[in-house]
Motif scaffolding. Structure first.
Motif, PDB file in Angstrom:
ATOM      1  N   UNK A   1       1.087  -1.176   0.110  1.00 33.54           N
ATOM      2  CA  UNK A   1       0.695   0.097  -0.045  1.00 33.54           C
ATOM      3  C   UNK A   1       0.516   0.988   0.095  1.00 33.54           C
ATOM      4  N   UNK A   2       1.745   1.412   1.213  1.00 36.68           N
ATOM      5  CA  UNK A   2       2.758   2.451   1.124  1.00 36.68           C
ATOM      6  C   UNK A   2       3.392   2.876  -0.385  1.00 36.68           C
ATOM      7  N   UNK A   3       3.702   1.380  -0.297  1.00 40.34           N
ATOM      8  CA  UNK A   3       4.839   1.886  -2.451  1.00 40.34           C
ATOM      9  C   UNK A   3       3.349   2.463  -3.154  1.00 40.34           C
ATOM     10  N   UNK A   4       2.363   1.765  -3.344  1.00 41.60           N
ATOM     11  CA  UNK A   4       1.653   2.084  -3.942  1.00 41.60           C
ATOM     12  C   UNK A   4       1.386   4.039  -4.046  1.00 41.60           C
ATOM     13  N   UNK A   5       0.979   4.195  -2.685  1.00 39.64           N
ATOM     14  CA  UNK A   5       1.373   5.467  -3.318  1.00 39.64           C
ATOM     15  C   UNK A   5       2.612   6.153  -3.143  1.00 39.64           C
ATOM     16  N   UNK A   6       3.563   5.624  -3.460  1.00 37.23           N
ATOM     17  CA  UNK A   6       4.558   6.300  -3.213  1.00 37.23           C
ATOM     18  C   UNK A   6       4.734   6.579  -4.873  1.00 37.23           C
ATOM     19  N   UNK A   7       4.008   5.513  -5.450  1.00 36.53           N
ATOM     20  CA  UNK A   7       4.205   5.163  -7.094  1.00 36.53           C
ATOM     21  C   UNK A   7       2.974   6.221  -7.152  1.00 36.53           C
TER      22      UNK A   7
ATOM     23  N   UNK B   1      -5.295  11.777  -3.064  1.00 36.92           N
ATOM     24  CA  UNK B   1      -5.338  10.348  -3.336  1.00 36.92           C
ATOM     25  C   UNK B   1      -4.468   9.482  -3.137  1.00 36.92           C
ATOM     26  N   UNK B   2      -2.863   9.698  -3.623  1.00 37.54           N
ATOM     27  CA  UNK B   2      -2.402   8.885  -2.771  1.00 37.54           C
ATOM     28  C   UNK B   2      -2.523   7.895  -1.821  1.00 37.54           C
ATOM     29  N   UNK B   3      -3.337   8.695  -0.555  1.00 33.47           N
ATOM     30  CA  UNK B   3      -3.829   7.281   0.323  1.00 33.47           C
ATOM     31  C   UNK B   3      -5.376   7.257  -0.090  1.00 33.47           C
ATOM     32  N   UNK B   4      -6.349   7.653  -0.862  1.00 33.48           N
ATOM     33  CA  UNK B   4      -7.101   6.277  -1.439  1.00 33.48           C
ATOM     34  C   UNK B   4      -6.607   5.245  -2.310  1.00 33.48           C
ATOM     35  N   UNK B   5      -5.677   6.028  -3.134  1.00 28.29           N
ATOM     36  CA  UNK B   5      -5.562   5.135  -4.001  1.00 28.29           C
ATOM     37  C   UNK B   5      -4.809   3.384  -3.331  1.00 28.29           C
ATOM     38  N   UNK B   6      -3.824   4.171  -2.282  1.00 24.09           N
ATOM     39  CA  UNK B   6      -3.692   3.102  -1.794  1.00 24.09           C
ATOM     40  C   UNK B   6      -4.690   2.249  -0.630  1.00 24.09           C
TER      41      UNK B   6
END
Lengths: 482, 345, 324
Positions: C20-26, C307-312
């Motif tokens: 999840x955090x990796x996705x937020x970073x991406x 958005x980063x939080x949501x997508x994660x």
């Protein structure tokens, strides 16, 4: 080894001005298994808290292995002297793994490779006591269901190994299904006569009778009787506990007649026909449906799924529903709120006047419930946690029954509740049922299935059998469970 | 070690710089704060100048990037990003005079022109438009001394604690006051260059103060000070103003009613346009001195007051959009050691 | 006989927790890479990544400090003030008198440990104490360094400008810090006790551990990471400024949450916090790359973080568990 592992002399304990324990003296020999029974609030847990060093007694003294315990006695000292306890309210840290929890409590697991050693140790104990437990040591405790957490809690105490002298089990089976509870009792019977002394506290008298040598009965903070287990009977114990419901034995099975509800409207019905390998639940108005089977085989999951009644993909549900959760400490209570607020939270629109919460209305609603089901509280304005576990459960029941819910989902609502409170809960369910309210009732106690009109038996996450309430005997349920 | 970094950076960015010979310039404004009327004026003046330059075919674009709440650490990261984006020039209103130096040096090493103004940085290798903030303090005290030669009690309203501008104006005040021992500073509050903050701060300290002769300010806080005195029922002392619309308006009001007089001074937000044209001069290969001192814009006549009140939008700051001609003239004057040309109308 | 019903769910949970955090970073990183292909080009990646990520390191350090505080259910609202103060101590004191400067930093550590003890003994919420401390830190910083300036010790500057072969320095540091943080929280006795205190102080105490000791150590480490963050930031900017680290408090809290941490219950992830911190840092770059109009930048920044939080979080979907 001393002749007496534990000896208490005239122990008393006061909380404020009210005495919780008065002049309690008892002894325990190594290898002996002592049962301790009594109502909630009889003083059992207080006594155990003193033995495990959580708080000191107000008066009196006790000795371990003949050695008198001093003022500095605390939990650490108790552990180092071989006293370990399994409490009903679990002491595990949910965000840690099973192995990490073991390390928290057993400092000997340190240094290189401790994780492996702790994991091996707990797995070995689990395998010995609860074969087929399905718990992995690097699993976080929060991912385990309540029953498995309890299993870990028990195993954690046994991990003291040779350092274990006195083992206190306070309602160890309250979250366990029949099968797992049986495993524990069998294990206790195996180690009896060894070096470990055991104090076993339970509301389930059959278990106490099955695994103890001697039973001490407590009432109102005093010891009210002591019997050898082989001479004791259920009724005798209930009599010593001084319960008003000494006639509970007679009531057993008394409700066992089938009622014809086929004409009543359906509250819960499946949207799709039944699938291969799993039944679908139906619930009619005024019906009590039981969920049985081994603990943790999907009963709670089904209740949670049903609770999402507005947009349920699998069931057509006439709402509203409410839910009585299994873990009242974590999911049921609002721990910072008063009894009144806890009781009226579901019906707050009804205790308002001009859209503002009216304190006197709240009080009158709560007062009505206190009188009808006997919530034992000094004041209803007190914090909910000032109540004993059984009384907290009564408040939860009152909350749900006061609401407009057509059906109430119950996740093992009588877990760790004393016999008297149970009887009140059974009575309430009967009365409400007759008024047209419905219940879906998951219970780990076979005895309670007799209050149900129909029983679904769970195995591996799905319902495998439907039994009419009149035929829901222990044997029938167990047959379907395996 | 640093040399290795530089050579890597220069190599990394060489392509972008080299290929920019024929094309129109890309200039960017890195701004640390946009939350007050002065900065809003600064931004809109910049946009006006940028439009002029785009129409004239001088530049391709001139976007603005603003950090949250004046965070120097964030602005440093932003600058690095701007370097990588390959802008030809960065105009900088800095969150900190020191903290951005190392990043700005990186930019200069990569061949990017950096012009800083208003809250200028201290790096001598960058082009800097330095506002003489000490002059703001000095000018105020001199005006007060001229109005009240007999001396009196002074209340000083300071800006945001821990910032360079606040310190510089204060320094100017203290140094000049030393020459006029008949004045005594009896109180000092922080108004954070904001009317409401100043009003609260002054109202808080007023009951404990003797009669006040003059209130020295830093701009943006004069209106709040007048309101605080008004609310306390005390006689309104000489309050120095800071070119904000509300300050000019209340001055005009009191002037019409009671003949109240003061002066108003502040660095013009249009300084961003001076920096803008200066960057273009540097890009065009002109020799521009690294350090140019700017004096604040002083409204010291009633005619100026009338004009600026008319030209300034409500809630804005008296400002001037400088032209390319004016900036070229100013640079020539500075090189010749002459005072800057008169403000364009 | 009893099938472990939870095992599949649990395996998935563990998988998503790091993901999840990796996705937020991406979410933040990919658009930047798209607009600035230099970041992955074989010739330029080193210089561009070094530049893009350098100022993320102090945020990573501050976030690890915040993660420690949040692991025991507390929060440090004085983080940005501490980090700024440390740059002042480095620039104004350490530069001239290393001994006094070191003593100063040790003093800060001691105060942080006292805060831990105080929170335990007085049962005061850390938010109150640390908000109080934030004024004290800033006051101290302005006293020792009234205006921005000063000079960093050469060793600090040099330490922030190391150029290891092949892998850009900020990435080396971030990986190192993630490993150290993970080791600290998940492999040491201290980490287990800290997370235990965050979930269930009572049982930690009943197991005979001293909760006050844990809290003192945790806050000592919060202070230590704050100090390291200040040193890193000072080394990068080569200057001292009493307001240098503005926004670091909220950035660090957001980074921990983005990284899967929670405000209560002792649930934190060091690796996640590092990812989250880098994501928060890169938002600044994203704004530049996207050329958002200056009027909208603050709003868009908030939107990107959400958005980063949501997508994660979208990938997490823990199931529909609700209770009355």
């Amino acid at each position: 080894m001393a002749e007496r592992l534990v000896e208490t002399k005239g122990i008393g304990k006061n909380f404020g001005i009210s005495p919780a324990l008065v002049d309690v003296s008892l002894t325990l020999a190594p290898g002996e298994c002592l049962g301790l029974v009594g109502h909630n609030g009889a003083g059992k847990s207080t006594l155990m808290n003193i033995l495990t060093g959580i708080f000191p007694p107000s008066s009196g003294a006790f000795s371990l292995n003949g050695r008198l315990q001093d003022a500095g006695y605390n939990v650490r000292a108790a552990n180092s002297r071989g006293v370990w306890a399994v409490f009903q309210e679990l002491s595990l840290c949910l965000n840690l793994t099973v192995a990490e929890n073991l390390r928290v409590f057993h400092p000997e697991f340190r240094g290189w490779g401790w994780r492996k050693r702790a994991g091996d140790a707990i797995t070995a104990i689990l395998d010995e006591i609860f074969p087929g437990h399905g718990i992995r040591p690097n699993q976080r405790v929060e991912t385990l269901n309540l029953g498995r957490r309890q299993v870990v809690e028990i195993a954690k105490a046994f991990a003291a190994g040779d350092g274990l002298g006195l083992l206190i089990l306070d309602e160890p089976t309250s979250a366990l299904d029949y099968h797992t509870a049986r495993q524990l009792i069998d294990h206790l019977n195996r180690i009896k006569g060894g070096s470990i002394g055991i104090i076993y506290i339970s509301h389930i008298l059959d278990e106490v009778l099955a695994c103890t040598d001697r039973i001490v009965v407590m009432k109102d903070g005093r010891i009210s009787g002591e019997v050898a287990s082989r001479d004791a009977t259920r009724d005798r114990l209930i009599e010593l506990m001084g319960s008003k419901s000494a006639s509970a034995g007679e009531a057993r099975g008394g409700d066992r007649q089938s009622r014809d509800l086929s004409g009543r409207p359906l509250l819960i019905s499946p949207r799709r026909p039944e699938e291969k390998g799993g039944l679908r639940l139906t619930l009619r108005e005024g019906e009590v449906v039981g969920l049985a089977g081994l603990a943790g085989h999907g009963q709670t999951d089904l209740l949670i799924e049903l609770f999402d009644w507005r947009r349920n993909p699998d069931y057509r549900i006439e709402g509203p529903l409410t839910f009585i959760p299994g873990d009242r400490q974590r999911d049921g209570n609002f721990p910072l709120w008063s009894i009144i607020k806890n009781l009226t939270i579901l019906v707050y629109p009804r205790v308002r006047r001009y859209r503002i919460i009216d304190l006197s209305l709240e009080r009158s609603v709560s007062g009505r419930w206190r009188d009808s089901i006997g919530i034992r509280a000094a004041s209803l304005g007190d914090n909910i946690l000032s109540l004993s576990g059984g009384n907290q459960q009564k408040v939860l029941f009152a909350r749900c029954l006061e609401s407009a819910a057509k059906a109430i989902l119950m996740d093992d609502p009588t877990r760790g509740v004393d016999v008297g409170t149970k009887e009140i809960i059974y009575r309430l369910i009967r009365e409400e049922r007759d008024r047209g309210r419905s219940f879906v009732w998951y219970t780990t106690e076979m005895d309670e299935l007799k209050h149900c009109d129909r029983v679904y038996v769970f195995r591996n996450g799905s319902m495998v059998a439907e039994i009419p309430g009149t035929e829901a005997t222990e044997e029938a349920v167990l047959r379907s469970s395996f | 070690m640093k040399r290795i970094l530089l050579s890597i950076l220069v190599a990394a960015l060489a392509v972008g710089v080299a290929s920019s010979g024929e094309k129109k310039w890309r200039i960017v404004l890195s701004n640390d704060y946009a939350g007050n009327s002065w900065r809003q004026s600064m931004i809109s003046d910049w946009k006006t100048a940028a439009e002029m330059a785009i129409k004239a075919g001088i530049i391709e674009e001139a976007p603005i990037f603003t950090t949250n709440e004046s965070s120097a650490a964030e602005q440093a990261a932003q600058l690095q990003s701007l370097i990588l984006e390959g802008y030809d020039a960065i105009v900088l209103n800095a969150a900190s005079p020191e903290a951005l130096n190392s990043v700005v040096q990186d930019a200069l090493d990569a061949g990017i022109v950096v012009v800083s103004f208003d809250n200028a940085i201290t790096l001598p290798t960058a082009w800097r438009l330095i506002t003489d903030f000490e002059y703001m303090g000095r000018r105020q005290v001199e005006y007060v001394a001229q109005r009240f030669p007999q001396g009196g009690n002074i209340l000083e309203i300071r800006g945001l604690a821990g910032t360079y501008v606040n310190d510089a104006i204060h320094r100017g005040i203290v140094e000049t006051l030393a020459k006029y021992p008949q004045f005594k500073v009896v109180g000092e509050v922080h108004g954070d260059w904001t009317s409401s903050v100043a009003q609260k701060a002054v109202a808080g300290i007023l009951p404990s103060l003797p009669e006040i002769t003059a209130v020295l300010t830093q701009g943006g806080d004069g209106y709040g000070a007048v309101k605080a005195f008004e609310a306390s029922g005390r006689k309104i002392p000489l309050v120095l103003m800071g070119n904000r619309y509300d300050e000019m308006e209340i001055w005009k009001e009191m002037l019409d009613k009671t003949g109240y007089d003061t002066i108003s001074l502040s660095i013009a937000p249009g300084a961003s346009t001076i920096a803008f044209w200066e960057a273009i001069e540097v890009l065009n290969g002109k020799d521009v001195p690294k350090e140019i001192r700017l004096l604040p814009y002083v409204i010291d006549t009633h005619a100026k007051l009338e004009r600026d009140l008319k030209n300034t939008p409500k809630g804005g700051v008296a400002s001037i959009v400088y032209t390319q001609d004016w900036v070229q003239k100013m640079i020539a004057n500075v090189k010749a050691g002459l005072p800057p040309p008169p403000d364009p109308e | 006989m009893v099938r472990p019903l939870d095992s599949r769910k649990e395996g998935l949970a563990r998988y998503t927790e790091t993901l999840v955090p990796a996705i937020s970073l991406l979410v933040v990183l990919l658009p930047i890479v798209y607009k600035q292909p230099n970041l992955i080009s074989p010739d330029r990646y080193y210089a561009t990544l070094t530049m893009t990520l350098a100022f993320g390191i102090p945020i990573v350090l501050a976030s690890l400090g915040q993660m420690l505080a949040m692991s025991i259910g507390e929060i440090d609202f004085a983080m940005e003030n501490l980090v700024s103060l440390v740059t002042c101590v480095m620039g104004a004191v350490m530069f001239k008198d290393p001994l006094l400067g070191t003593a100063f930093l040790i003093g800060i550590l001691a105060v942080y440990m006292l805060i831990g003890a105080f929170i335990h003994l007085k049962k005061l919420p850390s938010i109150i104490i640390t908000i109080g401390m934030s004024f004290i830190w800033t006051g101290l910083a302005i006293t020792i360094q009234p205006t921005p300036g000063g000079s960093m010790p050469a060793a600090v500057n040099a330490a922030m400008r190391l150029r290891p072969p092949w892998i850009p320095y900020p990435i080396v540091l971030a990986v190192l810090l993630a490993l150290i943080g993970h080791f600290l929280m998940f492999k040491t006795n201290f980490g287990i006790l800290a997370r235990g205190v965050g979930d269930n102080v009572k049982s930690i105490q009943q197991a005979g551990h001293s909760a006050i000791r844990v809290r003192i150590m945790v806050f000592g480490l919060v202070g230590l990471f704050g100090i390291l963050s200040g040193v890193a930031l000072g080394g990068l900017t080569t200057s001292a400024d009493p307001l240098l680290a503005k926004n670091y408090t909220l950035l660090s809290v957001a980074a921990v949450v983005l990284g899967g941490g929670t405000f209560a219950g002792g649930k934190v992830s060091a690796v996640g916090a590092v990812f989250g911190a880098l994501a928060m840092h890169l938002v600044v770059h994203l704004l530049v790359v996207l050329k958002i109009s200056t009027d909208w930048q603050a709003g868009v920044k908030g939107f990107i973080i959400l958005l980063a939080l949501y997508i994660g979080g979208f990938f997490k979907r823990a199931g529909k568990i609700r209770y009355i």
